[in-house]
Design a protein around this motif. Structure first.
Motif: not given
Length: 721
Positions: A6-12, A81-88
């Motif tokens: 999931l960490k590959k989802l990492n938009s700023s 929201i689904f552009t960053h693993d921390q959000n998820i």
């Protein structure tokens, strides 16, 4: 191949552009921004749209979503929201509260404030919260349209492909769902698994219909029970006293099952209070342990050992294979409060009493629950059931939670049991019993030794292999007639025996207890597991080494004679050696790691093949051990005698194994050689490669055996070379 991450989802999320893309979508300017590649941060736009480059066509689902203006902003919010693993992680673990709603906890930094702004401009949160640290939000409008759910499948599939999944994995809807469940995407949306599935499949969800209505449990208002008559005449002589809260109990208890949510709603847990003297505190239960409740909740969802993993590990797609049913078969012990009873100076109302209809001439009984109890607003001062044991299991359920399926719990209930007897039951259930150790569990249920789901638990197969190997090494060291009696360096003593305890444990763990084709840990060809206890396993290995040592003592081989003729003085602490110097010398590989592991590896493979043939009585041990909890000398004496007298075919095979093993040259290069070439040849056994070299040498000499059984079994081992 790299695992999905999931960490590959990492938009700023430190840039305000992650909020602006929601405005672009809402205003219908998203495709324009895609074509012009201007006015917005391009990496943010790519991540939001779900494309790898602007050479790809504009995703059609972003055109389709414009047909649903009420859901458009919320759809864009979730895509963001689904552009960053921390959000998820944050939404799934902290923000979501169920029922399509949640509360964002705003922490310092741009990511938190940008997320708050995104919730507000999407319409999920009120503008009044633009400066607040806690921001309630509501996503329910998004789920009112099932077609939007189908469009959102495209968003999720793109994100899954980006983190490393193949598109082929996502073609089947059920496979796609399993992957989404593994990352707990449904929790991000504050949905249940069932709601998530239905919405993505195109079904519209209505919040009022989706909230669990407790009145649905009215089906349980009359519950059939079994009477449990459990009373001995001698118990009439016990000193009963109402003054001491020990009035005489009724001679029957009742067994039934009930929906866990209903039982929780009906129940009070009267907990001890730290502000009262212990002699004045008549309550039974300790305070609730929230971490224990959370652990049980995870267990119910995914069983063991999945429930023991961290939250991030539970999300790993690879760990989904560890999920098992979260069975709770152990009964909750409860008391049905009778008329006029008080707890904490509170009385139970007559209309709240649960009736027990138990005709004397029948074994069945009925639990009758008043209908008004199923009203969602029912909250009496004193509830009609009190929990004696099982509070943490029960509190792992939410009374308002819709379940996908049924979850009833077994209950053993007493009627109007006085409080001192409740404390007595709690003591006998929780304090008096002795938990069996992990190692014994693998003897009682040998099939556990082969279960893949145990591999990743702290108490699992690795622990079994290492713990059992250590127990057997101790038996080899402690048994007086063992060739290894007091000859294993158990504490790393300087100048002690050359074979260390740690090395011996590794030898057994990597041979007889190895994951694949281990005699003591793997299914045989019949898919049955060899059901030997720890004593039988230890006895087998003691006999094996006895026969090797005996054969060494009578062999006239050059290597053995050379070791016997070495100039060696006994150390002060040593007795006259019981076993031949060719076996015990420090210059014999048989007393060192390479030889012990070489023998162990080959012996395991040989006897594993033999056991798979089912023509020798490997699994026929019909005698009782005096102590199944440990390996005792008396138990070993009996087991070894049984091997030799009752299982002669198997014992003869072990004898022949020992004789064949002597045909290998076991000298270390440090020994005395009459030719340098012989010493050089022995050098190949040094180091970690020596294990496999000894295996090959043993195979060669065993292939030359004249014994019928040895030839048959070793003939199946040539492809293992």
């Amino acid at each position: 191949m790299p695992q999905p991450d999931l960490k590959k989802l990492n938009s700023s999320w430190t840039k305000f552009d992650v909020v602006q893309v929601i405005e672009l979508a809402a205003e219908g300017r998203l495709e324009q921004a895609y074509e012009s590649k201007a006015g917005i941060d391009l990496p943010v736009l790519r991540g939001f749209l779900g494309i790898h480059s602007f050479d790809e066509p504009f995703p059609d689902y972003w055109r389709e979503i414009k047909k649903f203006p009420k859901q458009l902003r919320l759809f864009a919010l979730l895509a963001t929201i689904f552009t960053h693993d921390q959000n998820i992680r944050n939404f799934a673990d902290s923000f979501a509260k169920g029922n399509m709603r949640g509360v964002q906890i705003v922490k310092g930094g741009k990511q938190g404030t940008n997320l708050r702004r995104a919730l507000i401009i999407s319409g999920a949160a009120l503008k009044n919260y633009q400066n607040e640290k806690e921001v309630p939000y509501d996503l329910s409008a998004l789920f009112e349209e099932g077609k939007v759910g189908r469009l959102f499948c495209h968003v999720l599939k793109q994100r899954l492909i980006k983190i490393g999944h193949e598109s082929e994995e996502l073609e089947d809807f059920n496979d796609f769902l399993k992957i989404c469940f593994s990352y707990q995407f449904y929790k991000v949306l504050s949905l249940t698994r069932d709601q998530f599935k239905r919405w993505l499949s195109g079904e519209s969800l209505n919040l009022e219909d989706e909230i669990f209505n407790f009145s649905q449990l009215k089906i349980y208002k009359n519950i059939p029970m079994i009477k449990m008559n459990q009373w001995l005449n001698e118990w009439d002589d016990v000193n009963y006293s109402s003054d001491e809260l020990r009035r005489k109990p009724e001679p029957v208890a009742y067994i039934f099952s009930m929906d866990a949510r209903l039982l929780k709603k009906l129940s009070d847990v009267h907990r001890r209070k730290p502000d009262k003297p212990r002699d004045e505190d008549t309550h039974v239960q300790r305070n609730l342990n929230e971490s224990r409740i959370s652990e049980i909740n995870s267990y119910i969802e995914g069983g063991f050992p999945w429930s023991t993993l961290s939250t991030n590990e539970q999300r790993s797609f690879e760990n989904q294979k560890l999920k098992m049913p979260g069975f709770l078969p152990t009964a909750i012990i409860a008391n049905i409060i009778g008329p006029n009873e008080k707890r904490n100076n509170k009385s139970i109302k007559e209309e709240d009493l649960i009736k027990v209809d138990a005709p004397d001439d029948q074994y069945q009984a009925t639990l009758r629950i008043p209908e008004h109890i199923f009203d969602k607003n029912w909250e009496p001062d004193l509830k009609p059931i009190e929990i004696i044991d099982g509070q943490h299991r029960l509190w792992a359920f939410n009374e308002d939670e819709p379940l996908s399926g049924n979850f009833e719990v077994p209950v053993v209930a007493y009627f109007n049991l006085d409080r001192a007897w409740q404390a007595y039951l709690f003591y006998t259930i929780n304090i008096k019993p002795v938990k069996i150790n992990t190692s014994l569990g693998y003897d009682l249920y040998p099939l556990l030794r082969t279960q893949e789901w145990l591999e990743h638990s702290k108490e699992g197969l690795l622990a079994y292999r290492e713990t059992r190997a250590q127990e057997i090494v101790e038996a080899l060291w402690n048994y007086p007639d063992s060739p290894w009696f007091k000859r294993i360096n158990m504490i790393g003593e300087s100048g002690g025996p050359t074979m260390s305890q740690a090395a011996f444990i590794r030898s057994l763990s990597n041979s007889f207890f190895k994951k694949r084709n281990g005699l003591f840990s793997s299914p045989l060809s019949s898919n049955d597991v060899l059901p030997w206890t720890r004593t039988q396993q230890a006895a087998f290995l003691i006999i094996l080494w006895q026969e090797i040592a005996k054969s060494v003592s009578v062999t006239d081989s050059e290597w053995a004679n050379a070791l016997r003729n070495e100039d060696r003085q006994l150390k002060v602490h040593e007795d006259v050696p019981k076993w031949d110097l060719a076996f015990t010398s420090k210059n014999s590989f048989l007393s060192r790691d390479q030889g012990v592991r070489g023998i162990s590896l080959f012996a395991n493979d040989f006897f594993y093949v033999a056991a798979g043939y089912n023509d020798l009585p490997f699994d026929e041990f019909d005698f009782d051990e005096e102590d199944e909890k440990s390996i005792t000398i008396n138990a070993l004496n009996g087991t070894i005698e049984y091997f030799k007298s009752e299982r002669t075919d198997l014992y003869n095979l072990i004898e022949n194994f020992g004789k064949c093993a002597c045909n290998v040259d076991w000298r270390t290069p440090s020994s005395v050689f009459d030719q340098t070439s012989k010493r050089d040849y022995q050098m190949r056994y040094k180091g970690s490669s020596g294990y496999s070299e000894f295996w090959k040498s043993l195979l060669d000499v065993f292939l030359e055996s004249d014994n019928e059984f040895v030839k048959k079994y070793v003939g199946q081992m040539t492809d293992m070379r």
